[in-house]
Design a protein around this motif. Structure first.
Motif, PDB file in Angstrom:
ATOM      1  N   ASN A   5      14.213  55.147  38.734  1.00  0.00           N
ATOM      2  CA  ASN A   5      13.268  54.438  39.605  1.00  0.00           C
ATOM      3  C   ASN A   5      13.308  54.985  41.021  1.00  0.00           C
ATOM      4  O   ASN A   5      12.272  55.113  41.676  1.00  0.00           O
ATOM      5  CB  ASN A   5      13.553  52.945  39.590  1.00  0.00           C
ATOM      6  CG  ASN A   5      13.203  52.309  38.275  1.00  0.00           C
ATOM      7  OD1 ASN A   5      12.306  52.763  37.585  1.00  0.00           O
ATOM      8  ND2 ASN A   5      13.919  51.259  37.911  1.00  0.00           N
ATOM      9  N   TYR A   6      14.499  55.294  41.503  1.00  0.00           N
ATOM     10  CA  TYR A   6      14.639  55.882  42.841  1.00  0.00           C
ATOM     11  C   TYR A   6      13.942  57.240  42.896  1.00  0.00           C
ATOM     12  O   TYR A   6      13.222  57.533  43.856  1.00  0.00           O
ATOM     13  CB  TYR A   6      16.121  56.013  43.192  1.00  0.00           C
ATOM     14  CG  TYR A   6      16.367  56.604  44.547  1.00  0.00           C
ATOM     15  CD1 TYR A   6      16.113  55.861  45.693  1.00  0.00           C
ATOM     16  CD2 TYR A   6      16.836  57.900  44.696  1.00  0.00           C
ATOM     17  CE1 TYR A   6      16.323  56.399  46.960  1.00  0.00           C
ATOM     18  CE2 TYR A   6      17.053  58.451  45.937  1.00  0.00           C
ATOM     19  CZ  TYR A   6      16.789  57.689  47.066  1.00  0.00           C
ATOM     20  OH  TYR A   6      16.993  58.231  48.312  1.00  0.00           O
ATOM     21  N   PHE A   7      14.126  58.061  41.872  1.00  0.00           N
ATOM     22  CA  PHE A   7      13.484  59.375  41.826  1.00  0.00           C
ATOM     23  C   PHE A   7      11.961  59.241  41.825  1.00  0.00           C
ATOM     24  O   PHE A   7      11.273  59.947  42.570  1.00  0.00           O
ATOM     25  CB  PHE A   7      13.955  60.153  40.593  1.00  0.00           C
ATOM     26  CG  PHE A   7      13.341  61.508  40.475  1.00  0.00           C
ATOM     27  CD1 PHE A   7      13.721  62.527  41.331  1.00  0.00           C
ATOM     28  CD2 PHE A   7      12.379  61.771  39.517  1.00  0.00           C
ATOM     29  CE1 PHE A   7      13.149  63.780  41.238  1.00  0.00           C
ATOM     30  CE2 PHE A   7      11.811  63.020  39.414  1.00  0.00           C
ATOM     31  CZ  PHE A   7      12.200  64.034  40.279  1.00  0.00           C
ATOM     32  N   LYS A   8      11.426  58.341  41.014  1.00  0.00           N
ATOM     33  CA  LYS A   8       9.980  58.132  40.960  1.00  0.00           C
ATOM     34  C   LYS A   8       9.437  57.718  42.321  1.00  0.00           C
ATOM     35  O   LYS A   8       8.391  58.209  42.761  1.00  0.00           O
ATOM     36  CB  LYS A   8       9.637  57.070  39.925  1.00  0.00           C
ATOM     37  CG  LYS A   8       9.809  57.520  38.503  1.00  0.00           C
ATOM     38  CD  LYS A   8       9.507  56.379  37.541  1.00  0.00           C
ATOM     39  CE  LYS A   8       9.700  56.810  36.103  1.00  0.00           C
ATOM     40  NZ  LYS A   8       9.426  55.712  35.161  1.00  0.00           N
ATOM     41  N   LYS A   9      10.143  56.806  42.989  1.00  0.00           N
ATOM     42  CA  LYS A   9       9.720  56.343  44.310  1.00  0.00           C
ATOM     43  C   LYS A   9       9.705  57.491  45.314  1.00  0.00           C
ATOM     44  O   LYS A   9       8.751  57.644  46.084  1.00  0.00           O
ATOM     45  CB  LYS A   9      10.652  55.226  44.781  1.00  0.00           C
ATOM     46  CG  LYS A   9      10.233  54.573  46.076  1.00  0.00           C
ATOM     47  CD  LYS A   9      11.136  53.410  46.409  1.00  0.00           C
ATOM     48  CE  LYS A   9      12.107  53.890  47.449  1.00  0.00           C
ATOM     49  NZ  LYS A   9      12.993  52.863  47.964  1.00  0.00           N
ATOM     50  N   PRO A  41      22.280  61.975  38.749  1.00  0.00           N
ATOM     51  CA  PRO A  41      22.125  62.735  39.984  1.00  0.00           C
ATOM     52  C   PRO A  41      22.299  61.828  41.200  1.00  0.00           C
ATOM     53  O   PRO A  41      21.909  60.663  41.186  1.00  0.00           O
ATOM     54  CB  PRO A  41      20.716  63.298  39.898  1.00  0.00           C
ATOM     55  CG  PRO A  41      20.012  62.475  38.897  1.00  0.00           C
ATOM     56  CD  PRO A  41      21.035  61.910  37.988  1.00  0.00           C
ATOM     57  N   SER A  42      22.882  62.381  42.236  1.00  0.00           N
ATOM     58  CA  SER A  42      23.080  61.621  43.471  1.00  0.00           C
ATOM     59  C   SER A  42      21.779  61.603  44.277  1.00  0.00           C
ATOM     60  O   SER A  42      20.891  62.434  44.057  1.00  0.00           O
ATOM     61  CB  SER A  42      24.187  62.254  44.310  1.00  0.00           C
ATOM     62  OG  SER A  42      23.758  63.503  44.819  1.00  0.00           O
ATOM     63  N   HIS A  47      16.949  64.354  46.603  1.00  0.00           N
ATOM     64  CA  HIS A  47      16.192  64.782  47.784  1.00  0.00           C
ATOM     65  C   HIS A  47      16.126  66.306  47.881  1.00  0.00           C
ATOM     66  O   HIS A  47      15.072  66.860  48.214  1.00  0.00           O
ATOM     67  CB  HIS A  47      16.802  64.197  49.063  1.00  0.00           C
ATOM     68  CG  HIS A  47      16.517  62.746  49.233  1.00  0.00           C
ATOM     69  ND1 HIS A  47      15.329  62.264  49.686  1.00  0.00           N
ATOM     70  CD2 HIS A  47      17.283  61.658  48.979  1.00  0.00           C
ATOM     71  CE1 HIS A  47      15.347  60.947  49.719  1.00  0.00           C
ATOM     72  NE2 HIS A  47      16.533  60.551  49.287  1.00  0.00           N
ATOM     73  N   THR A  48      17.218  66.974  47.597  1.00  0.00           N
ATOM     74  CA  THR A  48      17.242  68.437  47.642  1.00  0.00           C
ATOM     75  C   THR A  48      16.258  69.014  46.635  1.00  0.00           C
ATOM     76  O   THR A  48      15.502  69.939  46.945  1.00  0.00           O
ATOM     77  CB  THR A  48      18.665  68.970  47.375  1.00  0.00           C
ATOM     78  OG1 THR A  48      19.544  68.453  48.371  1.00  0.00           O
ATOM     79  CG2 THR A  48      18.707  70.476  47.385  1.00  0.00           C
ATOM     80  N   HIS A  49      16.265  68.458  45.437  1.00  0.00           N
ATOM     81  CA  HIS A  49      15.353  68.947  44.404  1.00  0.00           C
ATOM     82  C   HIS A  49      13.889  68.726  44.795  1.00  0.00           C
ATOM     83  O   HIS A  49      13.058  69.625  44.641  1.00  0.00           O
ATOM     84  CB  HIS A  49      15.654  68.257  43.070  1.00  0.00           C
ATOM     85  CG  HIS A  49      14.722  68.659  41.984  1.00  0.00           C
ATOM     86  ND1 HIS A  49      14.726  69.917  41.453  1.00  0.00           N
ATOM     87  CD2 HIS A  49      13.732  67.974  41.357  1.00  0.00           C
ATOM     88  CE1 HIS A  49      13.776  69.988  40.527  1.00  0.00           C
ATOM     89  NE2 HIS A  49      13.176  68.820  40.458  1.00  0.00           N
TER      90      HIS A  49
END
Length: 76
Positions: A5-9, A41-42, A47-49
């Motif tokens: 969910n964090y990645f999608k956001k 993933p952290s 963010h880096t990706h």
């Protein structure tokens, strides 16, 4: 998992100029590559990706699929 969910956001916030289908393809590719039962993933890795993929996307301006950009960014 919470990281998905964090990645999608983060993707939706960062890739404002990308079409929705490309964002979906990018998100699904990342989830498939990074989904493991024992490790997530952290936020820094996420963010880096996203930053790497954003630069690649701007540089190649739609010449490659979102899945290709995602996988290339992960392999760098």
């Amino acid at each position: 998992s919470a990281w998905i969910n964090y990645f999608k956001k983060c993707v939706n916030k960062s890739f404002t100029g990308w079409p929705e289908d490309q964002k979906f393809e990018f998100i699904e590719s990342y989830i498939q590559c990074m989904s493991k039962l024992d490790i997530s993933p952290s936020p820094r890795q996420i963010h880096t990706h996203i930053n790497r993929a954003g630069v690649i996307g701007l540089h190649w301006n739609g010449s490659f699929s979102a899945e290709s950009i995602c996988i290339y960014s992960l392999s760098r």
